[in-house]
Design a protein around this motif. Structure first.
Motif, PDB file in Angstrom:
ATOM      1  N   VAL A   1       0.837  -1.210   0.000  1.00 55.81           N
ATOM      2  CA  VAL A   1       0.000   0.000   0.000  1.00 55.81           C
ATOM      3  C   VAL A   1       0.870   1.258   0.000  1.00 55.81           C
ATOM      4  CG1 VAL A   1      -1.630   1.339   1.381  1.00 55.81           C
ATOM      5  CG2 VAL A   1      -1.991  -1.108   1.070  1.00 55.81           C
ATOM      6  N   ALA A   2       1.927   1.260   0.814  1.00 56.09           N
ATOM      7  CA  ALA A   2       2.832   2.423   0.864  1.00 56.09           C
ATOM      8  C   ALA A   2       3.533   2.625  -0.474  1.00 56.09           C
ATOM      9  CB  ALA A   2       3.862   2.230   1.976  1.00 56.09           C
ATOM     10  N   LEU A   3       3.902   1.538  -1.140  1.00 58.25           N
ATOM     11  CA  LEU A   3       4.540   1.628  -2.457  1.00 58.25           C
ATOM     12  C   LEU A   3       3.576   2.220  -3.484  1.00 58.25           C
ATOM     13  CD1 LEU A   3       6.897   1.025  -4.381  1.00 58.25           C
ATOM     14  CD2 LEU A   3       5.995  -1.307  -4.609  1.00 58.25           C
ATOM     15  N   PHE A   4       2.335   1.737  -3.466  1.00 54.13           N
ATOM     16  CA  PHE A   4       1.329   2.253  -4.392  1.00 54.13           C
ATOM     17  C   PHE A   4       1.045   3.727  -4.130  1.00 54.13           C
ATOM     18  CE2 PHE A   4      -3.256   2.857  -5.434  1.00 54.13           C
ATOM     19  CZ  PHE A   4      -3.144   2.754  -6.810  1.00 54.13           C
TER      20      PHE A   4
ATOM     21  N   VAL B   1      -0.028  -2.015  -8.013  1.00 52.55           N
ATOM     22  CA  VAL B   1       1.015  -1.173  -8.601  1.00 52.55           C
ATOM     23  C   VAL B   1       0.997  -1.252 -10.125  1.00 52.55           C
ATOM     24  CG1 VAL B   1       3.487  -0.715  -8.671  1.00 52.55           C
ATOM     25  CG2 VAL B   1       2.423  -1.428  -6.524  1.00 52.55           C
ATOM     26  N   VAL B   2       0.881  -2.468 -10.663  1.00 54.66           N
ATOM     27  CA  VAL B   2       0.920  -2.617 -12.126  1.00 54.66           C
ATOM     28  C   VAL B   2      -0.459  -2.346 -12.729  1.00 54.66           C
ATOM     29  CG1 VAL B   2       1.419  -4.184 -14.038  1.00 54.66           C
ATOM     30  CG2 VAL B   2       2.819  -4.269 -11.965  1.00 54.66           C
ATOM     31  N   GLY B   3      -1.464  -3.122 -12.254  1.00 56.30           N
ATOM     32  CA  GLY B   3      -2.805  -2.973 -12.836  1.00 56.30           C
ATOM     33  C   GLY B   3      -3.483  -1.671 -12.459  1.00 56.30           C
ATOM     34  N   GLY B   4      -3.548  -1.377 -11.149  1.00 53.87           N
ATOM     35  CA  GLY B   4      -4.253  -0.183 -10.684  1.00 53.87           C
ATOM     36  C   GLY B   4      -3.613   1.107 -11.164  1.00 53.87           C
ATOM     37  N   PHE B   5      -2.301   1.228 -10.959  1.00 56.84           N
ATOM     38  CA  PHE B   5      -1.619   2.442 -11.367  1.00 56.84           C
ATOM     39  C   PHE B   5      -1.594   2.574 -12.889  1.00 56.84           C
ATOM     40  CE2 PHE B   5       2.409   4.792 -12.260  1.00 56.84           C
ATOM     41  CZ  PHE B   5       1.999   6.008 -11.740  1.00 56.84           C
ATOM     42  N   GLY B   6      -1.434   1.460 -13.578  1.00 54.12           N
ATOM     43  CA  GLY B   6      -1.467   1.495 -15.041  1.00 54.12           C
ATOM     44  C   GLY B   6      -2.820   1.955 -15.557  1.00 54.12           C
TER      45      GLY B   6
END
Length: 297
Positions: A50-53, A109-114
């Protein structure tokens, strides 16, 4: 006036970077323990994912805005250190936890942020894009600040502050204060608003710590070890009557009979322990024991 606000915003941004830097380093003792034990010991990877995202999301927002260099610096460090934490966790975690962590990474990180980048880049333009990303950051930050409610509930339920470190609560509160004033001076609601909630929850955690730590100390103080009762010592008073003072005397024959009785009892115990299944042998051994002689009074 704008120049003064800019200087104050820079000062609060630097202080926010320093405090957030300490907050990002706070899990180091946990990962040192994982390294020593070569196991994650039931720790969860959710806070680090979560912190990374969150860090990635705030960097994207900072690039869409102006005068947010300090927001980029601290979140760049957050991306770096949280990536190390997650990689460290994946290396030492059991297979099931490792698979779950990788799934969360791919999903968030990959799907959501993308998906956020694709939607905001193709559907929104200019200032509107920054506002939409800011709203997403605001909602996500509110969810992150609400997360400590689980710890607050646990403290109230157990009446123990074991799982709520005081220093971490203090630094999170200070971080919320610094970033609130940074966003306020920059007139950025998306930065300032979530930190109001962060400040409130930080104060709440410190108040609970003060209340329940005192109660915990009082309970420990009240729990005393049971006192060891001293054996009663009978002291004969010299002024007592001679009839009560003297014990009855035994004859020599009575003393011999008492010794023989003691030997007989001890030998019976040894025989029973040595041959519990051989009744004939035990009976023969008992018959061979010396008979007691009666002494006439």
């Amino acid at each position: 006036m704008a120049g003064i606000c800019g200087h104050w915003a820079f000062a609060f941004g630097v202080l926010g970077n320093i405090v957030s830097f300490i907050v990002f380093l706070s899990p180091l003792p946990t990962f040192y323990r994982i390294y020593k034990k070569k196991s994650t010991e039931g720790y969860q990877s959710i806070p680090y994912v979560v912190a990374l995202f969150s860090s990635v999301l705030w960097i994207y927002y900072a690039f869409l805005k102006t005068n947010t260099t300090l927001l980029i610096t601290i979140n760049s460090f957050g991306c770096f250190i949280e990536t190390i934490y997650v990689g460290f966790y994946i290396f030492y975690a059991p297979k099931k936890a490792r698979v779950q962590t990788i799934k969360m990474l791919l999903l968030s990180v990959v799907g959501g942020f993308g998906a956020i980048i694709l939607v905001t880049q193709f559907l929104f333009k200019g200032a509107v894009r920054g506002q939409v990303v800011g709203w997403i950051c605001l909602i996500f930050s509110l969810c992150v600040f609400v997360a400590p409610l689980g710890i607050v509930r646990q403290v109230i339920k157990t009446k123990s502050v074991e799982y709520m470190p005081l220093l971490l609560s203090v630094f999170l509160t200070l971080s919320a204060v610094m970033w609130f004033f940074y966003g306020l001076l920059l007139k950025d609601v998306n930065i300032a608003a979530p930190n109001v909630l962060g400040f409130i929850f930080g104060i709440l955690q410190m108040v609970l710590y003060a209340i329940y730590s005192k109660k915990e100390k009082a309970i420990i103080k009240e729990q005393k070890l049971p006192e060891i009762q001293k054996p009663a010592i009978i002291v004969l008073d010299e002024n007592m009557n001679t009839s009560n003072k003297k014990l009855p005397e035994l004859t020599q024959e009575q003393i011999i009979d008492i010794v023989k009785l003691g030997l007989l009892v001890c030998s019976d115990k040894v025989n029973v322990a040595s041959c519990p299944n051989d009744n004939n042998t035990c009976a023969a051994k008992v018959d061979n024991m010396p008979k007691l002689q009666t002494v006439e009074a």
